[in-house]
Design a protein around this motif. Sequence first.
Motif, short mmCIF file in Angstrom:
data_model
loop_
_atom_site.label_atom_id
_atom_site.label_comp_id
_atom_site.label_asym_id
_atom_site.label_seq_id
_atom_site.Cartn_x
_atom_site.Cartn_y
_atom_site.Cartn_z
N VAL A 69 0.80 -1.19 -0.11
CA VAL A 69 -0.07 0.05 0.06
C VAL A 69 0.89 1.12 0.13
CG1 VAL A 69 -1.58 1.45 1.38
CG2 VAL A 69 -1.99 -1.31 1.21
N ASN A 70 2.19 1.21 0.85
CA ASN A 70 2.84 2.28 1.08
C ASN A 70 3.67 2.71 -0.26
OD1 ASN A 70 2.05 2.92 3.54
ND2 ASN A 70 3.50 1.49 4.55
N ASP A 119 0.80 2.49 -4.16
CA ASP A 119 -0.53 3.27 -4.08
C ASP A 119 -0.16 4.87 -4.61
OD1 ASP A 119 -2.93 3.97 -3.74
OD2 ASP A 119 -2.81 4.56 -1.72
N LYS A 170 -4.61 10.31 -5.84
CA LYS A 170 -5.39 10.69 -6.82
C LYS A 170 -4.96 11.96 -7.41
CE LYS A 170 -9.51 8.38 -4.64
NZ LYS A 170 -10.92 8.65 -4.06
N CYS A 205 6.82 4.27 -7.80
CA CYS A 205 5.84 3.23 -7.80
C CYS A 205 6.19 2.13 -8.55
CB CYS A 205 4.40 3.82 -7.75
SG CYS A 205 3.81 4.73 -6.64
N GLN A 241 -2.05 -3.37 -10.49
CA GLN A 241 -1.69 -2.03 -10.41
C GLN A 241 -0.41 -1.55 -11.26
OE1 GLN A 241 -3.31 -0.05 -8.63
NE2 GLN A 241 -1.89 1.39 -7.46
#
Length: 894
Positions: A277-278, A281, A284, A314, A332
């Motif tokens: 997640v860290n 992600d 937005k 990411c 993802q």
Amino acid sequence: MTAIKHALQRDIFTPNDERLLSIVNVCKAGKKKKNCFLCATVTTERPVQVKVVKVKKSDKGDFYKRQIAWALRDLAVVDAKDAIKENPEFDLHFEKIYKWVASSTAEKNAFISCIWKLNQRYLRKKIDFVNVSSQLLEESVPSGENQSVTGGDEEVVDEYQELNAREEQDIEIMMEGCEYAISNAEAFAEKLSRELQVLDGANIQSIMASEKQVNILMKLLDEALKEVDQIELKLSSYEEMLQSVKEQMDQISESNHLIHLSNTNNVKLLSEIEFLVNHMDLAKGHIKALQEGDLASSRGIEACTNAADALLQCMNVALRPGHDMLLAVKQQQQRFSDLRELFARRLASHLNNVFVQQGHDQSSTLAQHSVELTLPNHHPFHRDLLRYAKLMEWLKSTDYGKYEGLTKNYMDYLSRLYEREIKDFFEVAKIKMTGTTKESKKFATLPRKESAVKQETESLHGSSGKLTGSTSSLNKLSVQSSGNRRSQSSSLLDMGNMSASDLDVADRTKFDKIFEQVLSELEPLCLAEQDFISKFFKLQQHQSMPGTMAEAEDLDGGTLSRQHNCGTPLPVSSEKDMIRQMMIKIFRCIEPELNNLIALGDKIDSFNSLYMLVKMSHHVWTAQNVDPASFLSTTLGNVLVTVKRNFDKCISNQIRQMEEVKISKKSKVGILPFVAEFEEFAGLAESIFKNAERRGDLDKAYTKLIRGVFVNVEKVANESQKTPRDVVMMENFHHIFATLSRLKISCLEAEKKEAKQKYTDHLQSYVIYSLGQPLEKLNHFFDGVEARVAQGIREEEVSYQLAFNKQELRKVIKEYPGKEVKKGLDNLYKKVDKHLCEEENLLQVVWHSMQDEFIRQYKHFEGLIARCYPGSGVTMEFTIQDILDYCSSIAQSH
């Protein structure tokens, strides 16, 4: 063997606090027999050290010496070779294998048995005994019966043992108590036996007296056993009671283990989820910026830059093993790839539009620079594009194909933009050089290719046209005859017949300023573009850069070749080569335009080669100090080669034109044209090359030209018919010497001295030749006198010769009165005046030299009269003062 053993114990081992336990006489297997002894020893001090010692008899044979020792703990294997048959050979495996042959099988077996016992008693590490009979190997000594692993004072084998110091002392005390102990050993032994029996009886009585205490002790022991039995019964009952508790505790322990395992798994799972997640992600806001961010505003560019960096982080996160198998992770990653592709397309499209838009804006400013000798400033264009530098770096690392496409589009567009600007710029420079738009168009049509420029330059040097007219215009070239007018375009030096209005210093200064302005405008333009390319395309951060152009194109005589395959980076030698090759593509028109401008300048005035050589050399030197391998340094260096070639060609043309000089047969020569032109050339060159970097080129040119001047002055002097040879040589070398003295050219010091020497020699030669014998009959008379003296007649007896007596002397002297002498000198002055030219102003110098020569002859005649006609009273009818007066009045009258 026992004697040897005692000798070794006494001489070798006792001094080292060691005891010899076993010995074997051996020699090395397979070699010449050299007997030695292997000894098994232990130390008398604790901790006990067990060793195997090799002892050898000395060469003299009167004593033994210790040769080498091994610790028994280092012994790994004992190989007896054969466990059944008798065999004297055996091996000991220490750090290396030692092969021995014993003198007898019995000694060998005794030694191996001793080693086995020592191993069992003292060493924890057991030695491997191979091919050893089981009879030799006994059980190890049991521990616990007052014995220890580390050893003691007990004998390992039944061998003789010496008494220690305490035992010796006790025996001595006992023997001192019995006087006949030594003299009568049997009586002493009987006494000791009797005392021993008494002691044994006392011991038995003591044991019998203690029987009651023993019975009591046994009774207590029985009672204690009964108590122990009761305790054991209680413990058994307790154990039965605790058995059920144990089962419950086992169940609780197993349950706790499962709970702990579940908690551990939950913590690890939470850690993995937090990691994904860290690190995977994307906010937005970043997604919106990548999809819809404004790439035209500064705030939008900053937001897109931050979003692109976050996306790159990411995508580049180092996943742990197994993460790539998760469906969410794959989804993802695919989403990130789609965002990257979308933003890369948006960025590439926007930057291409920026290139086009900036090009239109830049083109609108070309009109205002068309009348000025300046190049448009690209700083605003670079400043706006540098806002996208970080995005270009991101594009380079994520989508190299689009980065490469932008690089190629930038070079293609900028090359066309710079080509328009630079050609317009050079067109203005040509107009300012020529002074007329019409003529500039004519010169602007010079061929673009380097080979054509070379041909044009050669044709310019070979032409016979001459530039005439005012300093602000360039009139039509026309062919002139070599008699009165010469080709200015083909000669640096042939300027003597041109008026000041043709090509004066102002024209040359104007060209120098224009050429300097051209170079000064090009230099910052190239440096600024190179700096921008380095920063915008992020080339300075990499030691090796990939190729960016799928093309092979010839540029200015060089080849720029690149290969491209589906956007895959291909390495080049360095980032400097990458920048330089991009600069070559963008500024491919600079070198041809500079070559055309140089050809034009050389065609206008060949003296311009001097200005161009100095200016171009200075700019090349400056560029090389910044970066010797840069585009600017390389391009200016190539153009400098052309300038230097033109300069050398001009010097060669001057030497050729000196050789082609023709002198009129009807007029006096005077100062030769190329001598005067060398003076003009040297004066101008010294002012141009003052403190210049390429001074060496000028010095070489000076050397070639001055030698050509010297050779051709002498050639013209030899061919001259109207003017004496000595006059031509004297006047021209005097002019050369004066020129070199005034300019003080260090490299021509030897030529200056040579010119002075030639001037002096030919002046003297001309004076002697022209003056000749002004008193001809008197000269003939005294020549005869000198001839008689040379034949051996004494000087004072010459007057007795009939042809040379005093009367004959007076007769000859009367023929040269003062008037005749003055008349002869006046005719001589007029003759010299006809020979010499007015511009060099050497008439008075020559006349003064002739006066000195005439006085010298006069003094010579007087000396002969005084020596050959002493006391005769005969003298010349004029004096030295009369000669001085005659010469002075003649010079003043003319």
